[in-house]
Design a protein around this motif. Sequence first.
Motif, PDB file in Angstrom:
ATOM      1  N   ASP A   1       0.846  -1.198   0.000  1.00 18.79           N
ATOM      2  CA  ASP A   1       0.000   0.000   0.000  1.00 18.79           C
ATOM      3  C   ASP A   1       0.880   1.246   0.000  1.00 18.79           C
ATOM      4  O   ASP A   1       1.930   1.274   0.622  1.00 18.79           O
TER       5      ASP A   1
ATOM      6  N   CYS B   1      -6.307   1.323  -8.506  1.00 15.63           N
ATOM      7  CA  CYS B   1      -5.026   2.034  -8.532  1.00 15.63           C
ATOM      8  C   CYS B   1      -4.225   1.707  -9.789  1.00 15.63           C
ATOM      9  O   CYS B   1      -3.511   2.562 -10.315  1.00 15.63           O
TER      10      CYS B   1
ATOM     11  N   VAL C   1       3.007   3.099  -6.024  1.00 12.61           N
ATOM     12  CA  VAL C   1       2.220   3.272  -7.245  1.00 12.61           C
ATOM     13  C   VAL C   1       2.045   1.919  -7.912  1.00 12.61           C
ATOM     14  O   VAL C   1       2.999   1.159  -8.088  1.00 12.61           O
ATOM     15  N   CYS C   2       0.795   1.605  -8.239  1.00 14.07           N
ATOM     16  CA  CYS C   2       0.452   0.306  -8.822  1.00 14.07           C
ATOM     17  C   CYS C   2       0.615   0.381 -10.338  1.00 14.07           C
ATOM     18  O   CYS C   2      -0.189   1.013 -11.012  1.00 14.07           O
ATOM     19  N   LYS C   3       1.666  -0.260 -10.852  1.00 14.91           N
ATOM     20  CA  LYS C   3       1.978  -0.164 -12.282  1.00 14.91           C
ATOM     21  C   LYS C   3       1.751  -1.463 -13.034  1.00 14.91           C
ATOM     22  O   LYS C   3       1.843  -1.476 -14.255  1.00 14.91           O
TER      23      LYS C   3
ATOM     24  N   ASN D   1      -5.828   3.739 -12.699  1.00 12.10           N
ATOM     25  CA  ASN D   1      -5.594   5.174 -12.524  1.00 12.10           C
ATOM     26  C   ASN D   1      -4.140   5.522 -12.209  1.00 12.10           C
ATOM     27  O   ASN D   1      -3.824   6.690 -11.982  1.00 12.10           O
ATOM     28  N   GLU D   2      -3.283   4.493 -12.170  1.00 10.62           N
ATOM     29  CA  GLU D   2      -1.852   4.660 -11.855  1.00 10.62           C
ATOM     30  C   GLU D   2      -1.656   5.514 -10.604  1.00 10.62           C
ATOM     31  O   GLU D   2      -0.958   6.513 -10.600  1.00 10.62           O
ATOM     32  N   GLN D   3      -2.311   5.069  -9.529  1.00 10.04           N
ATOM     33  CA  GLN D   3      -2.261   5.768  -8.247  1.00 10.04           C
ATOM     34  C   GLN D   3      -1.604   4.876  -7.196  1.00 10.04           C
ATOM     35  O   GLN D   3      -1.473   3.668  -7.396  1.00 10.04           O
ATOM     36  N   PRO D   4      -1.247   5.458  -6.055  1.00 12.43           N
ATOM     37  CA  PRO D   4      -0.699   4.639  -4.970  1.00 12.43           C
ATOM     38  C   PRO D   4      -1.705   3.557  -4.551  1.00 12.43           C
ATOM     39  O   PRO D   4      -2.903   3.817  -4.449  1.00 12.43           O
TER      40      PRO D   4
ATOM     41  N   LYS E   1       1.178  -1.324 -16.915  1.00 14.05           N
ATOM     42  CA  LYS E   1       0.027  -0.568 -17.419  1.00 14.05           C
ATOM     43  C   LYS E   1       0.356   0.059 -18.772  1.00 14.05           C
ATOM     44  O   LYS E   1      -0.442   0.005 -19.711  1.00 14.05           O
TER      45      LYS E   1
ATOM     46  N   ASP F   1      -4.324  -4.283  -7.771  1.00 14.98           N
ATOM     47  CA  ASP F   1      -5.206  -3.334  -7.098  1.00 14.98           C
ATOM     48  C   ASP F   1      -5.854  -2.570  -8.251  1.00 14.98           C
ATOM     49  O   ASP F   1      -5.291  -1.596  -8.764  1.00 14.98           O
TER      50      ASP F   1
END
Length: 196
Positions: free
Chosen positions: A42, A85, A45-47, A88-91, A109, A82
């Motif tokens: 968590d 995330c 950034v989820c890539k 949206n390439e978010q944490p 992504k 996730d």
Amino acid sequence: MAYDVVLKNINKHISLDTDEISYFTSLLKEKKVSKRAMILKDGQVCKEISFVKSGALRAYYRDKTGKESTIMFAITDWWVTDMFCFVNEQPAMLNIEAIEDSVVLQLLKADLDKLYIKIPKFERFFRIIMQNAYIREQLRVIQNLSLPANERYNLFLSKYPEIVKQVKQKQIASYLGITPEFLSMLRRNKRTKRIS
């Protein structure tokens, strides 16, 4: 072949020719993950989206008090990330950990976006995967709201018998939204009914 499992998974929904297979597999990165190692934490950034080539993973949310709630399991032939995330390439909000030694094939992504342009039928494949995941989670929420814990446990056993063999009881309890002690009681009652 190194990609047999993932290609069989893809082939459930779309057909690829030799050039398409070659391009798709060129985008995958194989990663060996030891038991208890994280492929996503968590805040990171989820890539990537990961395909489980072998082993088992668990995605969970950890609240401010440290309590973990299992969101999903992913065993061989399943995809995991996730999703909010990743898209949206978010944490990340979730943690994804190996619950046994595992091998995953990861797709960035940015590479997935290239894949959609170069081989548009992959949009169909991932749409189906995401629809199925959405349906599964919607049903799970409704069952958690409407069914008693013993029925949720029985449904879990019948839908995912292979997962039961690979994960700890406390992880199943957290997935079902019950305490490990309550799950132990349910399991004892189930065994007692089988014996009598």
